[in-house]
Write a protein that holds these residues in place. Structure first.
Motif, mmCIF file in Angstrom:
data_model
loop_
_atom_site.group_PDB
_atom_site.id
_atom_site.type_symbol
_atom_site.label_atom_id
_atom_site.label_comp_id
_atom_site.label_asym_id
_atom_site.label_seq_id
_atom_site.Cartn_x
_atom_site.Cartn_y
_atom_site.Cartn_z
ATOM 1 N N LEU A 25 0.836 -1.198 0.000
ATOM 2 C CA LEU A 25 0.000 0.000 0.000
ATOM 3 C C LEU A 25 0.877 1.257 0.000
ATOM 4 N N GLN A 26 1.975 1.192 0.742
ATOM 5 C CA GLN A 26 2.885 2.330 0.799
ATOM 6 C C GLN A 26 3.499 2.612 -0.576
ATOM 7 N N VAL A 58 -1.316 7.252 2.005
ATOM 8 C CA VAL A 58 -1.505 5.851 2.385
ATOM 9 C C VAL A 58 -2.823 5.653 3.130
ATOM 10 N N SER A 80 -5.959 3.322 1.978
ATOM 11 C CA SER A 80 -6.408 2.256 2.868
ATOM 12 C C SER A 80 -7.914 2.342 3.087
ATOM 13 N N ALA A 124 0.797 4.066 -2.920
ATOM 14 C CA ALA A 124 0.527 5.462 -2.586
ATOM 15 C C ALA A 124 1.620 6.373 -3.148
ATOM 16 N N LYS A 125 2.853 5.973 -2.991
ATOM 17 C CA LYS A 125 3.983 6.756 -3.516
ATOM 18 C C LYS A 125 3.917 6.846 -5.040
#
Length: 76
Positions: A12-13, A23, A27, A16-17
């Protein structure tokens, strides 16, 4: 959405980046606690290399089920 992302081996990180989103926001979107705009959904789908419909449709309409899928029989 989450299942597809995880199947692609993307955290997820990292997602997001890659798509320029928070994040926590992503989520909440994955848990259906918050909606996402078209731009975010398109970026998400593009990053995962899936059609947008893969992340926006939760159920397959009955007329699109695989042929030969047995129908549930009701006991008499």
């Amino acid at each position: 959405m989450k299942a597809i992302r995880e199947a692609r081996g993307i955290s997820l990180q990292q997602l997001a980046k890659d798509i320029g989103r928070d994040v926590g926001f992503l989520s909440r979107v994955e848990r259906d606690q918050q909606g996402a705009g078209d731009e975010t959904l398109h970026r998400y789908a593009q990053r995962l290399n899936v059609p947008i419909t893969a992340i926006t449709h939760k159920e397959i309409p009955r007329d699109q089920e695989e042929p030969g899928t047995p129908e549930r029989q009701h006991p008499h």
